[in-house]
Design a protein around this motif. Sequence first.
Motif, PDB file in Angstrom:
ATOM      1  N   ASN A   1      41.136  43.849  26.710  1.00 23.60           N
ATOM      2  CA  ASN A   1      43.061  44.033  26.177  1.00 23.60           C
ATOM      3  C   ASN A   1      43.345  42.154  26.833  1.00 23.60           C
ATOM      4  O   ASN A   1      42.500  41.710  27.229  1.00 23.60           O
ATOM      5  CB  ASN A   1      43.585  45.158  27.053  1.00 23.60           C
ATOM      6  CG  ASN A   1      43.790  44.590  28.140  1.00 23.60           C
ATOM      7  OD1 ASN A   1      44.321  43.253  29.014  1.00 23.60           O
ATOM      8  ND2 ASN A   1      43.398  45.543  29.087  1.00 23.60           N
TER       9      ASN A   1
ATOM     10  N   GLU B   1      43.629  37.690  33.401  1.00 24.84           N
ATOM     11  CA  GLU B   1      43.632  37.626  34.512  1.00 24.84           C
ATOM     12  C   GLU B   1      42.252  37.151  35.304  1.00 24.84           C
ATOM     13  O   GLU B   1      42.209  36.491  36.178  1.00 24.84           O
ATOM     14  CB  GLU B   1      44.254  39.573  35.119  1.00 24.84           C
ATOM     15  CG  GLU B   1      45.463  39.380  34.583  1.00 24.84           C
ATOM     16  CD  GLU B   1      45.970  40.967  35.214  1.00 24.84           C
ATOM     17  OE1 GLU B   1      44.897  41.373  35.295  1.00 24.84           O
ATOM     18  OE2 GLU B   1      47.142  41.247  34.998  1.00 24.84           O
ATOM     19  N   VAL B   2      41.252  37.680  34.383  1.00 24.52           N
ATOM     20  CA  VAL B   2      39.543  37.430  34.336  1.00 24.52           C
ATOM     21  C   VAL B   2      39.895  35.904  34.688  1.00 24.52           C
ATOM     22  O   VAL B   2      38.921  35.347  35.628  1.00 24.52           O
ATOM     23  CB  VAL B   2      37.924  38.609  34.115  1.00 24.52           C
ATOM     24  CG1 VAL B   2      37.527  38.160  34.152  1.00 24.52           C
ATOM     25  CG2 VAL B   2      38.957  39.718  33.847  1.00 24.52           C
TER      26      VAL B   2
ATOM     27  N   SER C   1      45.788  40.626  28.347  1.00 25.03           N
ATOM     28  CA  SER C   1      46.056  40.397  29.808  1.00 25.03           C
ATOM     29  C   SER C   1      45.058  41.068  30.333  1.00 25.03           C
ATOM     30  O   SER C   1      44.960  39.779  31.415  1.00 25.03           O
ATOM     31  CB  SER C   1      47.118  41.735  29.780  1.00 25.03           C
ATOM     32  OG  SER C   1      46.962  41.945  31.157  1.00 25.03           O
ATOM     33  N   GLU C   2      43.822  41.367  30.424  1.00 16.99           N
ATOM     34  CA  GLU C   2      42.800  42.134  32.038  1.00 16.99           C
ATOM     35  C   GLU C   2      41.670  40.723  31.476  1.00 16.99           C
ATOM     36  O   GLU C   2      41.600  40.282  32.450  1.00 16.99           O
ATOM     37  CB  GLU C   2      42.250  43.064  30.899  1.00 16.99           C
ATOM     38  CG  GLU C   2      40.577  43.333  31.913  1.00 16.99           C
ATOM     39  CD  GLU C   2      39.935  44.558  31.996  1.00 16.99           C
ATOM     40  OE1 GLU C   2      39.708  44.877  32.944  1.00 16.99           O
ATOM     41  OE2 GLU C   2      40.565  45.380  31.262  1.00 16.99           O
TER      42      GLU C   2
ATOM     43  N   ILE D   1      33.931  43.810  33.710  1.00 18.39           N
ATOM     44  CA  ILE D   1      34.994  44.567  32.249  1.00 18.39           C
ATOM     45  C   ILE D   1      34.363  45.743  30.957  1.00 18.39           C
ATOM     46  O   ILE D   1      33.662  45.219  30.812  1.00 18.39           O
ATOM     47  CB  ILE D   1      35.245  42.877  31.742  1.00 18.39           C
ATOM     48  CG1 ILE D   1      35.839  41.847  32.794  1.00 18.39           C
ATOM     49  CG2 ILE D   1      37.309  43.758  31.249  1.00 18.39           C
ATOM     50  CD1 ILE D   1      36.162  40.717  31.693  1.00 18.39           C
TER      51      ILE D   1
ATOM     52  N   GLU E   1      32.496  39.016  37.295  1.00 17.88           N
ATOM     53  CA  GLU E   1      33.320  40.192  36.961  1.00 17.88           C
ATOM     54  C   GLU E   1      32.539  40.688  35.812  1.00 17.88           C
ATOM     55  O   GLU E   1      31.325  40.915  35.611  1.00 17.88           O
ATOM     56  CB  GLU E   1      34.761  39.490  36.364  1.00 17.88           C
ATOM     57  CG  GLU E   1      35.548  38.221  36.894  1.00 17.88           C
ATOM     58  CD  GLU E   1      37.071  39.553  37.895  1.00 17.88           C
ATOM     59  OE1 GLU E   1      36.693  40.415  37.561  1.00 17.88           O
ATOM     60  OE2 GLU E   1      37.355  38.356  39.182  1.00 17.88           O
TER      61      GLU E   1
END
Length: 348
Positions: free
Chosen positions: A110, A116-117, A112-113, A105, A103
């Motif tokens: 944040n 999800e990751v 939420s991100e 980023i 990933e």
Amino acid sequence: MACYNVLLVDDEKEVCQIIIRKLDWENMGFHIVGYAANGVEALEMAEELQPDVVMTDIKMPYMDGLTLSRKLKEAYQKIKIIIFSGFDEFEYAKEAIKVEATEYILKPINESELREVFERVKVDLDRELDERRNIDKLRQYYLESLPVLQENFYISLLEGRLSQEQIEETRQNYQIQWAETSFIVTILHISRKNLPAEMDSFLAAISVKRLAEEQLQKKWDSRIFVYLGDVILITSITDEKNAAAGYTDAMDRFCKLAKRACGITVTAGVGYICDSMKELAVSYESARHAVSYRVLYGSERAINIAETDPYGEKEESWGGGKAAVSRKLSVRLRWETGKSWNRLYPRV
């Protein structure tokens, strides 16, 4: 639920602390094992902590995150790398792809991100763990099955059903660590008459096999198994000269021991020596021929085919698929400085 270890890498300690506070790591299936201030420190910690996931910044002193990622992938191919950076530049993203980052980023991160990751990363880790566990189970089953697989291989050799290429491939697959020297087949023929009370022919064969494993396997480097009701020894002969003087005598002593210890009448048919595994079928047929001489010489003893018919030639055959394969067994006596080696096994 599996729990995976995460190592954080950033030269700003506050950034790592913020990341740690953003998620309930334990409930998500992760554990923060530590954080490093640069790539050099991270490499040292990775060797000690063996993390499943490394989350690293790019810009750091001594060793940047891209170099760290490259070195981690070289050392630990399955490791998951998450790169985060404050630079929204195409070149960084392209480099992240090159080092096989899982990933990429952008800061500021944040909650939420970030969640999800790591949810995506955990799906990948769970899938790989299941695959490894299945492979481990298959490997364990394979190791448990090896004795049976090896025995089937030896039987195929006796029946002459394998080409040289198949022999080499199977030896490797079945982990048969046997030098390609010379070999000899011996049949421990078990008389069905006068067996001990409550012992059938199958139990008699198992009893003789067990005794042979105790008395002969290690000393003579033999593979021992039951085939067609008899016990078979395939023995590796590395020193023919020394083996010649003792092998038949050892088989003779074993026959007497089997009678004394197990109450079973055993005749040992010693076949011709052969130069390769592919020729074991020849040695086996000659051992069968030796056993047949018990009608003349008696049971409870060893009969070496080389001593029984030392000067002759005999046509022998054995099955190979649908067609019988005929092989000529030549017997040659060898002499050394006027001394006859009566117990030296001739080659096929």
